[in-house]
Design an enzyme around this catalytic site. Structure first.
Site, PDB file in Angstrom:
ATOM      1  N   SER A  48      -2.659  -5.777   3.905  1.00 47.00           N
ATOM      2  CA  SER A  48      -1.266  -5.546   3.496  1.00 47.00           C
ATOM      3  C   SER A  48      -0.289  -6.477   4.205  1.00 47.00           C
ATOM      4  CB  SER A  48      -0.862  -4.100   3.814  1.00 47.00           C
ATOM      5  OG  SER A  48      -1.766  -3.196   3.235  1.00 47.00           O
TER       6      SER A  48
HETATM    7  N1  SAH Z   1      -5.767  -1.106   5.472  1.00 45.32           N
HETATM    8  C1  SAH Z   1      -6.404  -2.355   5.063  1.00 45.32           C
HETATM    9  C2  SAH Z   1      -5.975  -2.819   3.684  1.00 45.32           C
HETATM   10  C3  SAH Z   1      -6.550  -1.993   2.659  1.00 45.32           C
HETATM   11  S1  SAH Z   1      -6.783  -2.658   1.053  1.00 45.32           S
HETATM   12  C4  SAH Z   1      -6.198  -3.445   6.062  1.00 45.32           C
HETATM   13  O1  SAH Z   1      -5.513  -3.232   7.077  1.00 45.32           O
HETATM   14  O2  SAH Z   1      -6.739  -4.526   5.863  1.00 45.32           O
HETATM   15  C5  SAH Z   1      -7.345  -1.146   0.353  1.00 45.32           C
HETATM   16  C6  SAH Z   1      -8.753  -0.770   0.724  1.00 45.32           C
HETATM   17  O3  SAH Z   1      -8.999   0.526   0.221  1.00 45.32           O
HETATM   18  C7  SAH Z   1      -9.796  -1.687   0.095  1.00 45.32           C
HETATM   19  O4  SAH Z   1     -10.635  -2.202   1.077  1.00 45.32           O
HETATM   20  C8  SAH Z   1     -10.549  -0.758  -0.863  1.00 45.32           C
HETATM   21  O5  SAH Z   1     -11.925  -1.054  -0.979  1.00 45.32           O
HETATM   22  C9  SAH Z   1     -10.335   0.578  -0.201  1.00 45.32           C
HETATM   23  N2  SAH Z   1     -10.530   1.746  -1.068  1.00 45.32           N
HETATM   24  C10 SAH Z   1     -10.174   1.913  -2.362  1.00 45.32           C
HETATM   25  N3  SAH Z   1     -10.514   3.132  -2.795  1.00 45.32           N
HETATM   26  C11 SAH Z   1     -11.112   3.766  -1.750  1.00 45.32           C
HETATM   27  C12 SAH Z   1     -11.697   5.045  -1.568  1.00 45.32           C
HETATM   28  N4  SAH Z   1     -11.756   5.960  -2.551  1.00 45.32           N
HETATM   29  N5  SAH Z   1     -12.217   5.341  -0.361  1.00 45.32           N
HETATM   30  C13 SAH Z   1     -12.193   4.452   0.650  1.00 45.32           C
HETATM   31  N6  SAH Z   1     -11.651   3.231   0.541  1.00 45.32           N
HETATM   32  C14 SAH Z   1     -11.120   2.881  -0.649  1.00 45.32           C
END
Ligand code: SAH
Length: 218
Positions: A68
């Site tokens: 993000s």
């Molecule tokens: N917080 C992260 C950015 C997240 S991007 C950082 O600091 O880099 C969003 C993430 O959520 C992705 O890696 C995606 O694979 C994950 N995601 C999406 N749906 C999900 C779910 N149901 N359970 C766990 N992770 C999930």
């Protein structure tokens, strides 16, 4: 603090100030600023994007996912009102950057990622950088992480169509849940849900955001 980090912090602070008419917040908790200043964002992104590591922008982390924008990381972290004794749950580990920042502010961080390659890579980074209070689970974060519940705060870093009921259940009375919610791929509302001592939940919309979708594997 090196020049790049100092410049990034300045840009985050300026954006916080510029968006205060929406968020009601014109400055961040100094502890949040300090946690961001001490977390090397370049360690959480691939080699080919190193030249943009300290930009106040989201960046690709592969698998169609993104780390993000630092301003959003800062805002969401601040909205959690973390205390040192807190236990925090993050859904969407991604690169591990958000979890690393959280880990500097509280006792324990639990983070859930559904893409095993990303979860494992984040774990490797936590180990290398000595973040010892982060626990990572590969699984469906839509269901939270019931074994360690309840949590003082929960942060979801992917956009949900609705607030997952399990996450509300796993939140302590007095805790907050920060989550982007919406059906539009390019616009969601960042919500702050607050659970009171009687388990009543109040929801406030903070600002418009763009997140990758929270995928519900169930
Ligand atoms: N917080 C992260 C950015 C997240 S991007 C950082 O600091 O880099 C969003 C993430 O959520 C992705 O890696 C995606 O694979 C994950 N995601 C999406 N749906 C999900 C779910 N149901 N359970 C766990 N992770 C999930």
């Amino acid at each position: 603090m090196d020049d790049k980090t100092q410049q990034l912090i300045r840009e985050i602070e300026q954006e916080v100030f510029a968006t205060s008419y929406l968020t009601g917040k014109d400055e961040l908790d100094p502890r949040v600023i300090s946690a961001i200043a001490k977390t090397p964002r370049d360690q959480f992104i691939a080699d080919d994007l190193q030249h943009r590591a300290f930009d106040n922008k989201p960046l690709s982390i592969g698998y169609g996912q993104t780390i993000s924008q630092p301003y959003i990381v800062a805002l969401m972290t601040d909205l959690l009102s973390i205390q040192p004794h807190h236990k925090i749950l993050e859904i969407g580990t991604g690169s591990g950057y958000q979890a690393a920042i959280l880990s500097r502010l509280c006792t324990k961080v639990y983070t859930v990622e559904r893409i095993s390659e990303l979860g494992k890579l984040a774990q490797t980074r936590f180990k290398k950088l000595h973040y010892e209070n982060i626990n990572t689970l590969i699984g469906n974060g839509y269901l939270g992480w019931p074994e360690h519940a309840p949590y003082d705060g929960i942060i979801v870093t992917a956009a949900a169509a609705q607030v997952p009921p399990a996450l509300i259940e796993q939140l302590k009375p007095g805790g907050q849940l920060i989550i982007p919610v919406g059906l539009d791929r390019y616009h969601q509302d960042l919500l702050k849900l607050q659970k009171d001592q009687h388990n009543n939940v109040q929801t406030r919309s903070i600002i418009g955001v763009i997140f990758v979708p929270l995928v519900d594997d169930a």
